[in-house]
Design a protein around this motif. Structure first.
Motif, PDB file in Angstrom:
ATOM      1  N   ASP A  91      40.227  28.807  73.763  1.00 55.55           N
ATOM      2  CA  ASP A  91      40.527  28.678  72.335  1.00 55.55           C
ATOM      3  C   ASP A  91      39.566  27.682  71.706  1.00 55.55           C
ATOM      4  OD1 ASP A  91      41.891  29.349  70.015  1.00 55.55           O
ATOM      5  OD2 ASP A  91      43.337  27.706  70.213  1.00 55.55           O
ATOM      6  N   GLY A 119      51.516  28.439  74.608  1.00 58.24           N
ATOM      7  CA  GLY A 119      51.161  29.650  75.321  1.00 58.24           C
ATOM      8  C   GLY A 119      50.750  29.348  76.739  1.00 58.24           C
ATOM      9  N   ASP A 169      45.034  32.236  79.673  1.00 58.37           N
ATOM     10  CA  ASP A 169      43.960  32.581  78.738  1.00 58.37           C
ATOM     11  C   ASP A 169      44.456  32.881  77.332  1.00 58.37           C
ATOM     12  OD1 ASP A 169      42.244  32.207  80.802  1.00 58.37           O
ATOM     13  OD2 ASP A 169      41.740  34.320  81.105  1.00 58.37           O
ATOM     14  N   LYS A 170      45.763  32.935  77.153  1.00 61.45           N
ATOM     15  CA  LYS A 170      46.319  33.172  75.814  1.00 61.45           C
ATOM     16  C   LYS A 170      46.765  31.869  75.146  1.00 61.45           C
ATOM     17  CE  LYS A 170      47.843  37.894  76.830  1.00 61.45           C
ATOM     18  NZ  LYS A 170      48.996  38.846  76.874  1.00 61.45           N
ATOM     19  N   LYS A 173      46.793  28.484  72.993  1.00 54.72           N
ATOM     20  CA  LYS A 173      46.239  28.142  71.687  1.00 54.72           C
ATOM     21  C   LYS A 173      46.440  26.660  71.405  1.00 54.72           C
ATOM     22  CE  LYS A 173      45.052  32.343  70.533  1.00 54.72           C
ATOM     23  NZ  LYS A 173      43.611  32.715  70.377  1.00 54.72           N
ATOM     24  N   ASP A 216      47.669  32.950  85.120  1.00 62.26           N
ATOM     25  CA  ASP A 216      47.370  34.026  84.176  1.00 62.26           C
ATOM     26  C   ASP A 216      48.406  35.135  84.285  1.00 62.26           C
ATOM     27  OD1 ASP A 216      45.171  32.728  83.296  1.00 62.26           O
ATOM     28  OD2 ASP A 216      43.791  33.715  84.684  1.00 62.26           O
TER      29      ASP A 216
END
Length: 510
Positions: free
Chosen positions: A313, A368, A371-372, A374, A510
């Protein structure tokens, strides 16, 4: 060892706006136009301020609103144990690293090793003359790493300044063997694009990876070409450091055109630095994470593959952040504190004119998973004590104070001194302790103050740019549990996982 002539404790009152008014135009800068980083190889001469500001500063001192010239003041929960003035290395003091009973202190002219086994009486073990700003420093086992971010005639410690327009000029990373602390030996050097302003160690089983942060390319510099939108990665074999070499230049800000994909800065975003690389990176190896402070951008990225970091991010603050300078994770990797070095460390920005949201810290929660994840902004923090217009003051280097369930930090603010603060509530940070000296001068803006303030094995250590090496003791029920935490080695930008059971957190799966 010398202590202040007047080490008394006094609670400060906030200065009035008139006494705090600073001139943002009075900057100490170095490097290409548009770059306002830390002072350069030869910082600009001190700049006089207006007579009205001189009168205001003297009035504020007389009224007890700011400390007197060079006077030491601090909160009741902080004790000043020692100060070791600069000695054989007259240059600007910079960053710190720690190993066992030793502290390693960078200086623009080289580095100094202290024995801190008795924090009340640190002793100089050795001093190494090796000029090359800013000599950002870190240690790993028997190796010491030193950044050179000024164009030099060669990679030796006897080099002289030489224009970056000369292809034969050198900037980059130097490696020393410190198995004998009294006699460090220079073993290798690695040239990197645009030099090495700062660096960060990423440990591996057989190697040490070094992330090199540098910026401000120019078409006229053959070894520092635009867009320079990434970082250099050096691989150092632990058993053969002489074979250290660059193994990649991962692009963190991909984009079309000569300027890459980072923050364009002005005139699109007035007052914001254009992103042409990173200033500083902090890694959290236990979570395979890193946070980058990259001029006009703040980033969160994965280092599962240390040679190929992956951005997760990216955030910008084009209202209040001028120069993303450094980053610190909280314990558990649920927050990041980014700092804004407004004015490049050479300006008086801790005053009513600039206000509480600029030249400050920005606190971001990480929401989150994997890789998601934020980054979400929560609040700003800036020291609540106004400084004189002759005092360079802005958010700078600090470290976590390890207390379970709390988010506590100690931080340097140049001539704003040292602040201990609590950001457990991301939206309501508060200062809980401080230490500072009065202005170096009441007539001239002179660069000085604490460059780095770090907590290590029960004490706070500070490298003051002008005054030398300070040791502080913090006595507060909120921070006392940290005294039980002991480390063998600390490079603050390679952030440790202080509590083993936190490693069971699967937040980053992940």
């Amino acid at each position: 060892m010398t202590l202040s002539n007047n080490p008394r404790t006094r609670r400060r009152r906030l200065g009035v706006a008139a006494a705090a008014a600073g001139l943002l135009a009075a900057l100490i800068t170095a490097g290409p136009a548009g770059a306002t980083p830390d002072p350069g190889d030869n910082p600009a001469s001190p700049e006089r301020v207006s007579q009205s500001e001189v009168r205001d500063a003297k009035r504020a001192i007389a009224n007890g609103e700011i400390p007197g010239q060079d006077e030491i003041v601090h909160s009741d929960n902080i004790e000043h144990l020692a100060n070791i003035p600069k000695d054989a290395l007259p240059g600007t003091n910079s960053d710190l690293a720690f190993q066992g009973k030793y502290a390693f202190a960078g200086n623009y002219d080289g580095f100094r090793i202290f024995d801190i086994s008795n924090p009340k009486a640190p002793k100089t073990v050795s001093q190494v003359l090796c000029p090359g700003s800013q000599n950002d420093i870190s240690v790993s086992g028997n190796l010491l790493f030193l950044s050179t971010d000024s164009s030099r005639s060669d990679n030796s410690c006897a080099s002289t300044s030489q224009s970056a327009t000369n292809k034969d000029s050198w900037e980059g990373m130097k490696v020393f063997d410190i198995s004998d602390k009294r006699n460090p030996k220079y073993v290798s050097a690695v040239e990197t694009a645009c030099g090495s302003h700062t660096h960060t160690l990423v440990p591996d089983r057989k190697n040490v990876y070094v992330y090199v942060s540098s910026y401000s390319p120019l078409a006229a510099f053959p070894d520092c070409q635009p867009p320079h939108d990434g970082i250099s990665v050096i691989k150092v074999p632990k058993k053969a450091p002489q074979n250290a070499a660059v193994v990649g230049f991962p692009v963190l800000f991909p984009g079309e055109g000569p300027d890459g994909g980072g923050n364009p800065g002005g005139p699109t975003n007035p007052g914001v630095s254009k992103t042409t690389g990173c200033h500083d990176i902090t890694v959290l190896p236990s979570k395979d994470l890193a946070a980058g402070a990259c001029m006009g951008d703040g980033i969160l990225f994965s280092i599962k593959d240390p040679e190929r970091p992956k951005v997760i991010d990216r955030v910008q603050d084009n209202v209040n952040f001028a120069f993303w300078h450094s980053a610190t994770f909280n314990q558990g990797a649920k927050k990041i504190v980014f700092t804004d070095e407004l004015g490049g460390g050479g300006s008086a920005t801790c005053n009513a004119e600039v206000g509480p949201n600029r030249g400050a810290n920005g606190i971001y929660d990480i929401v989150g998973r994997g890789d998601k994840s934020k980054l979400e902004f929560r609040s700003y923090f800036k020291i609540p004590r106004h400084q004189a217009s002759t005092e360079n003051c802005v958010a700078h280097n600090g470290s976590v104070i390890p207390v379970r369930g709390k988010d506590l930090m100690v931080q340097a603010w140049y001539q704003g001194g040292i602040s201990v603060w609590d950001f457990t509530n991301s939206s309501r940070p508060k200062e809980i302790g401080y230490f500072e000296r009065g202005p170096i001068s009441t007539t001239t803006l002179v660069g000085g103050g604490s460059w780095s303030a770090y907590y290590y094995n029960g004490y706070i250590y500070s490298n003051d740019m002008a005054k030398g090496f300070d040791v502080l003791k913090l006595n507060d029920r909120r921070t006392d549990p940290a005294k039980k935490v002991r480390l063998h080695e600390l490079n603050v930008q390679t952030q440790p996982d202080y509590f083993d059971d936190d490693r069971d957190d699967d937040r980053w799966d992940d």
